[in-house]
Structure formats: structure tokens, C-alpha cells
Design a protein around this motif. Structure first.
Motif, PDB file in Angstrom:
ATOM      1  N   HIS B   6       4.170  -1.469   0.587  1.00  0.00           N
ATOM      2  CA  HIS B   6       4.582  -1.375  -0.758  1.00  0.00           C
ATOM      3  C   HIS B   6       5.801  -2.093  -1.072  1.00  0.00           C
ATOM      4  O   HIS B   6       5.686  -2.705  -2.339  1.00  0.00           O
ATOM      5  N   HIS B  32      -3.309  -7.277  -0.928  1.00  0.00           N
ATOM      6  CA  HIS B  32      -2.643  -5.569  -1.146  1.00  0.00           C
ATOM      7  C   HIS B  32      -2.907  -4.920  -2.376  1.00  0.00           C
ATOM      8  O   HIS B  32      -3.321  -3.598  -2.200  1.00  0.00           O
ATOM      9  N   CYS B  36      -4.582  -1.245  -2.294  1.00  0.00           N
ATOM     10  CA  CYS B  36      -3.503  -0.224  -2.484  1.00  0.00           C
ATOM     11  C   CYS B  36      -3.637   0.210  -3.995  1.00  0.00           C
ATOM     12  O   CYS B  36      -2.973  -0.687  -4.921  1.00  0.00           O
ATOM     13  N   CYS B  39       0.217   0.431  -5.788  1.00  0.00           N
ATOM     14  CA  CYS B  39       0.747  -0.759  -6.299  1.00  0.00           C
ATOM     15  C   CYS B  39      -0.318  -1.485  -7.286  1.00  0.00           C
ATOM     16  O   CYS B  39       0.524  -2.126  -8.218  1.00  0.00           O
TER      17      CYS B  39
END
Ligand code: ZN
Lengths: 198, 122
Positions: B6, B32, B36, B39
Motif C-alpha cells: 500500500h 496493485h 487492492c 488503494c
């Protein structure tokens, strides 16, 4: 480097030519005012600071060596004056409710003038939403300290290059970028809190 | 293949927003963000916030700005700051000196041509 036009303007300013001064004010007043306003968030304060910026330009034109653009030098004076004023004011957030309401009303009126009577009654959601966003962003800017605030204004509002921001602030590009990132993340956190809080 | 946590991902938000990232880092961040939700949401708010900054209205200085400023300068300098108004266009020194040379020459010619005539008079 300076353009020929800037060079001539600076020469005439050194001669205390009033016409040249009027020309400089005409060319840069709005840019300077917008920069100051976005940092202090208050019209009266912004006008006063912007005027002091031009007074300083006149008083110190002899010290301008011409190794940057005149506008860069002017921005540097504006940024320093604004930071000093903000320190003097004790970092008070200058977003009074009346100030924002005032802007909202003026804006709504401006739109209705062109769009006709109906929109005035309908209070267009999109306009209102845009204004609320603008208010929120201005509040978020006001939550930053002056060193971060100036970078956000120069880069994200005035869209200046990193090179020019470096010349204005005296910071190297890496420092500008990392501080700007911190500032943007702080703004994002502020916005998230406000949006979720509503 | 780079895998981001993160913190690493959020550190890249500004550079990603400014399209100032090498291709492999763009790929890593996008992967990512896809996997995620935390995020992803953070980046959406980031994008909206920074985007709103550039969309702010350009505030214009008040109409009386120039006059107020002129008044301020005149008041503080008691009207002595600016150089006195020149009437008409400015005449460069070069032109003035040439004209002066011409006048001197003319006087000289008149005097030297005038002298001999006087001598011939009875
Ligand atoms: Zn994450």
C-alpha cells in the motif's frame, strides 16, 4: 530568459515610466491576484497583498538582474509576500462563510444571466455541485501550511513547470515533487474526510 | 515482476497522475490498483482532488485594482515616484545632439561668411 518585450518593459520600469507600470499591471494583475487569492482564500486580503506585490516590484526593479523571466521574478515576490502575510495572520483559514456564500451567489447569478430566468429558479444541480466542490477544494488548500500551499497553487492551479517553480521557490525539483506529493495526499485526506463525513 | 504494498503504491500517485513514471512502474501500480480496493478508492479521491484544483475558476483582480494601486503609490510617495510626464513622444538623445551640432554649424557658417563682407565695407 527574458523576451525582448519583457526586457523593454523592465527598462522602462527602471526609468519610473508610469505607462510601463500600467502596462505591467494590466499584463499581470489577474495572474498575481489569482495566485494570492488561492493561497489566502479571501478577496480583501488578496487585493491588499497583490497591490503590495506591485509596489515591491516598483521599489526593487533595480535589483532585478534579468537572469530569470520577469514573470518568474514577479511570482517569487507574490509567493513571498503571501507567505509572509499568512504567517502574520497566524495561519487563520481565510474561508469565512460569508465569503463563500458571496461567491456562490455571484456565480449562480452569472449563470442565470446567460441561461435565462428558468435556471435561476431551478438552481442548477451541476453548477451547485461544482461550486460545492470548489468551496471544498479551497477549504482543503487552507488546511495546508504555507510552504505546501504555494506548491499546490503554482503547480496544480497555475500549471507552472517544475523548472519555473524551482526558480520561484528556490527549491530543487526533487524537493518540489516530494513536497507537492505530501501536499496532494493531505488534500486528498481532507477531501475524503469531508465527502464521507457529509 | 514488481509487487507493491500500500505504502509503495500511494507513494507513486503523484508521478502516475503526471504520467511521469517508467512503463514497468505504471504496470506494477495498475496491477496493485486492480487488486487492492483500499488503494483504488484512495487513488480515485486523489484523482478527483488534484483534478478539481486545475478546474478552479481563475479569479480576476477587481476592476478598480489598477486605480487603487496607483492611488496607493501616489499617496506613499506623495506623487513623486514616477518620473514627470513627458509631453508628446520622447526624443532620443542621439537626435537632440545631431540637431544641436547642426545649429552650431549653422551659427559658425553665418559668422564666418558674414565676417569678410564686413571687412569690404568702406
Ligand atoms: Zn493497496
Amino acid at each position: 530568459m527574458m523576451s525582448l518585450k519583457e526586457h523593454l518593459l523592465v527598462r522602462r520600469l527602471r526609468e519610473r515610466d508610469e505607462q510601463a507600470f500600467k502596462e505591467a499591471v494590466r499584463l499581470y494583475q489577474h495572474k498575481v491576484y489569482n495566485l494570492v487569492y488561492r493561497m489566502v482564500g479571501n478577496r480583501e486580503e488578496a487585493e491588499d497583498v497583490a497591490q503590495e506585490v506591485f509596489v515591491t516590484v516598483l521599489k526593487s526593479i533595480d535589483t532585478f538582474r534579468g537572469d530569470s523571466k520577469f514573470s518568474t521574478w514577479l511570482y517569487r515576490i507574490a509567493a513571498n509576500h503571501t507567505k509572509n502575510r499568512m504567517k502574520y495572520l497566524g495561519r487563520r483559514a481565510y474561508n469565512s462563510t460569508s465569503e463563500l456564500t458571496d461567491a456562490t451567489e455571484r456565480e449562480a447569478q452569472g449563470k442565470s444571466d446567460t441561461a435565462g430566468f428558468k435556471t435561476q429558479i431551478a438552481a442548477p444541480d451541476a453548477v451547485l455541485e461544482g461550486l460545492q466542490m470548489e468551496q471544498l477544494v479551497q477549504e482543503a488548500i487552507a488546511s495546508l501550511d504555507e510552504e505546501h500551499r504555494v506548491l499546490v497553487v503554482l503547480r496544480d492551479i497555475e500549471s507552472l513547470s517544475y523548472e519555473e517553480i524551482g526558480a520561484i521557490t528556490g527549491l530543487n525539483e526533487g524537493t518540489v515533487k516530494s513536497r507537492l506529493h505530501r501536499a496532494r495526499m493531505a488534500l486528498k485526506d481532507y477531501m475524503a474526510k469531508r465527502i464521507e463525513g457529509d | 515482476m514488481v509487487v507493491l504494498d500500500h505504502v509503495q503504491a500511494t507513494e507513486m500517485f503523484s508521478a502516475y497522475w503526471e504520467k511521469d513514471l517508467p512503463a514497468d512502474q505504471i504496470r506494477a501500480l495498475e496491477e496493485h490498483l486492480q487488486s487492492c480496493v483500499v488503494c483504488k478508492k484512495e487513488y480515485q479521491t486523489f484523482e478527483r482532488t488534484v483534478g478539481a484544483l486545475s478546474g478552479l475558476h481563475k479569479m480576476a483582480a477587481p476592476a478598480e485594482f489598477s486605480d487603487d494601486l496607483r492611488g496607493r503609490i501616489y499617496k506613499r510617495s506623495r506623487g513623486r515616484f514616477f518620473s514627470p510626464k513627458r509631453t508628446g513622444a520622447r526624443v532620443p538623445w542621439e537626435v537632440i545632439s545631431i540637431v544641436m551640432l547642426g545649429v552650431i554649424l549653422a551659427i559658425y557658417v553665418v559668422l564666418t561668411l558674414g565676417e569678410p563682407q564686413k571687412l569690404h565695407l568702406p
